[in-house]
Design an enzyme around this catalytic site. Sequence first.
Site, PDB file in Angstrom:
ATOM      1  N   TRP A 137       4.337 -72.728   6.130  1.00  0.00           N
ATOM      2  CA  TRP A 137       4.465 -71.557   7.001  1.00  0.00           C
ATOM      3  C   TRP A 137       3.297 -70.612   6.776  1.00  0.00           C
ATOM      4  O   TRP A 137       2.842 -70.462   5.642  1.00  0.00           O
ATOM      5  CB  TRP A 137       5.805 -70.843   6.744  1.00  0.00           C
ATOM      6  CG  TRP A 137       6.940 -71.685   7.225  1.00  0.00           C
ATOM      7  CD1 TRP A 137       7.807 -72.412   6.468  1.00  0.00           C
ATOM      8  CD2 TRP A 137       7.281 -71.935   8.592  1.00  0.00           C
ATOM      9  NE1 TRP A 137       8.675 -73.093   7.286  1.00  0.00           N
ATOM     10  CE2 TRP A 137       8.379 -72.816   8.597  1.00  0.00           C
ATOM     11  CE3 TRP A 137       6.766 -71.504   9.817  1.00  0.00           C
ATOM     12  CZ2 TRP A 137       8.967 -73.280   9.766  1.00  0.00           C
ATOM     13  CZ3 TRP A 137       7.351 -71.961  10.988  1.00  0.00           C
ATOM     14  CH2 TRP A 137       8.436 -72.832  10.957  1.00  0.00           C
ATOM     15  N   ASP A 218      12.516 -72.498  -0.958  1.00  0.00           N
ATOM     16  CA  ASP A 218      12.677 -71.588   0.182  1.00  0.00           C
ATOM     17  C   ASP A 218      13.709 -72.242   1.109  1.00  0.00           C
ATOM     18  O   ASP A 218      13.460 -73.324   1.646  1.00  0.00           O
ATOM     19  CB  ASP A 218      11.301 -71.469   0.867  1.00  0.00           C
ATOM     20  CG  ASP A 218      11.225 -70.341   1.866  1.00  0.00           C
ATOM     21  OD1 ASP A 218      12.214 -69.618   2.033  1.00  0.00           O
ATOM     22  OD2 ASP A 218      10.149 -70.181   2.488  1.00  0.00           O
ATOM     23  N   ALA A 220      16.199 -71.381   4.305  1.00  0.00           N
ATOM     24  CA  ALA A 220      16.612 -70.381   5.303  1.00  0.00           C
ATOM     25  C   ALA A 220      17.486 -70.982   6.410  1.00  0.00           C
ATOM     26  O   ALA A 220      17.858 -70.272   7.330  1.00  0.00           O
ATOM     27  CB  ALA A 220      15.374 -69.732   5.919  1.00  0.00           C
ATOM     28  N   LYS A 253      19.223 -66.777   9.824  1.00  0.00           N
ATOM     29  CA  LYS A 253      19.319 -67.820  10.856  1.00  0.00           C
ATOM     30  C   LYS A 253      20.763 -68.292  10.999  1.00  0.00           C
ATOM     31  O   LYS A 253      21.273 -68.395  12.104  1.00  0.00           O
ATOM     32  CB  LYS A 253      18.430 -69.018  10.499  1.00  0.00           C
ATOM     33  CG  LYS A 253      17.131 -68.670   9.801  1.00  0.00           C
ATOM     34  CD  LYS A 253      16.034 -68.288  10.762  1.00  0.00           C
ATOM     35  CE  LYS A 253      14.735 -68.007   9.978  1.00  0.00           C
ATOM     36  NZ  LYS A 253      13.576 -67.804  10.821  1.00  0.00           N
TER      37      LYS A 253
HETATM   38  C1  LIG Z   1       8.352 -68.986   5.097  1.00  0.00           C
HETATM   39  C2  LIG Z   1       9.638 -68.351   5.447  1.00  0.00           C
HETATM   40  N1  LIG Z   1      10.653 -68.436   4.588  1.00  0.00           N
HETATM   41  C3  LIG Z   1      11.845 -67.880   4.853  1.00  0.00           C
HETATM   42  C4  LIG Z   1      12.074 -67.228   6.037  1.00  0.00           C
HETATM   43  C5  LIG Z   1      13.436 -66.649   6.168  1.00  0.00           C
HETATM   44  O1  LIG Z   1      13.638 -65.794   7.135  1.00  0.00           O
HETATM   45  P1  LIG Z   1      13.886 -64.230   7.005  1.00  0.00           P
HETATM   46  O2  LIG Z   1      12.832 -63.636   6.129  1.00  0.00           O
HETATM   47  O3  LIG Z   1      13.796 -63.802   8.418  1.00  0.00           O
HETATM   48  O4  LIG Z   1      15.247 -64.087   6.417  1.00  0.00           O
HETATM   49  C6  LIG Z   1      11.038 -67.117   6.996  1.00  0.00           C
HETATM   50  C7  LIG Z   1      11.240 -66.450   8.285  1.00  0.00           C
HETATM   51  O5  LIG Z   1      10.608 -66.610   9.266  1.00  0.00           O
HETATM   52  C8  LIG Z   1       9.778 -67.679   6.679  1.00  0.00           C
HETATM   53  O6  LIG Z   1       8.745 -67.608   7.509  1.00  0.00           O
END
Ligand SMILES: Cc1ncc(COP(=O)(O)O)c(C=O)c1O
Length: 399
Positions: A137, A218, A220, A253
């Site tokens: 990401w 990580d 989510a 999510k």
């Molecule tokens: C790399 C990554 N990890 C975890 C998340 C988890 O989402 P949030 O920070 O919206 O809870 C995101 C969200 O887009 C993300 O980009």
Amino acid sequence: MLTETTMKAHRLADLPTVESDSLLALIAMAAADPRPGKIDVGVGVFRDADGNTPILKVIKEAEQRLHDTQKSKSYLGSAGDRRYAELLRPILLGEHAADDRIAGLQTPGGCGALRLGFELIATANPHARVLVGTPTWPNHPPIIEAVRLERVDYPYYERGQAAIRFEDMLEALGNAEPGDVALLHGCCHNPTGADLGEDQWREVIRVVADRGLIPLIDIAYQGFGRGLDEDAFGVRLALASCEEVIVAQSCDKNFSVYRDRVGSFWVKTGSAEATRKAMAHVFQRAREMWSMPPDHGAACVHIILEDEELRARWLVELKAMRDRINSVRARIAAADPRLSFIGRQFGMFSMLPLSKEQVLKLRADHGIYMADSGRFNVVGMSDEALGRFTAAVVDALDA
Ligand SMILES: Cc1ncc(COP(=O)(O)O)c(C=O)c1O
């Protein structure tokens, strides 16, 4: 004496230009496109058959209850809502829930937990290197750089084959030094859609444990793949096998509360005492960064998980999201044999075997917005748009 550079650094007007996060830039570009038929499959939000991201019915109900019963908005402290973390604990940790070497706290989303995890690592060992499988990401590298840890990239995915470069992954982890960090994606989290299978998790965690690495997972999208327990396989295996583990979790999510910023951070060390010490640092870092996490979304999750009936209704709504993801995957996979791999993956993301030029042409000709890498959100569009999307992608593959 002040040099010209240091003098310049004192003026806000002379700050260097920042390249914006590629994902945020893509979202802005899609929003600015005036074409009514545009398709934004860049952003990672679940959309239903009508192309909407509705508020879950259980969240609406929890918000109503919160409205009716909340008596104070006084501060809760750096840990946020402690009961929220307690209620999440068995969902994430499963059979490890009673382990007193594991502690957690509420964070502003999964990204807040990620930052906290890397802050803790950097405090304990500023020389730790972070092993990152690419592609990842776009916000992973800057978070790692922000805490001044060294990043070591290794190739995770072979796009042409739609396959994990598993040997490369094992080699990279096997060459790491004790104390280095293996950044791993939980279920449905890899931007390529290529998750580790259970046997692969076993091998990866074996190498991570043997080398004395710290896995930072990580996660989510728990519940978007096969089910809550199945999707936590990697996390629980790491907890069973490694002395020190960090997990960055998000409810944004699976409760569809994206903007409310609902996450949690978890750490395991070799003893309850060492975990207490680590958590004192975690609280300190949280206090420095955001002082206290936002309450509203976590309070709603707390209400849902505390109430048997609401919890059961959440599981039904979560399953409906999971079923839609899997059925859209099957539909895309059936459109062309070159897309069949999409039907074998889980979660919202996949990476199409398209060049950047092909991606840009889809954007220009059809208003289809996906990452330059070909990464897209399989449930980013309505059922109506799905046919247009697959036809345009198949055309691009043929070109
Ligand atoms: C790399 C990554 N990890 C975890 C998340 C988890 O989402 P949030 O920070 O919206 O809870 C995101 C969200 O887009 C993300 O980009």
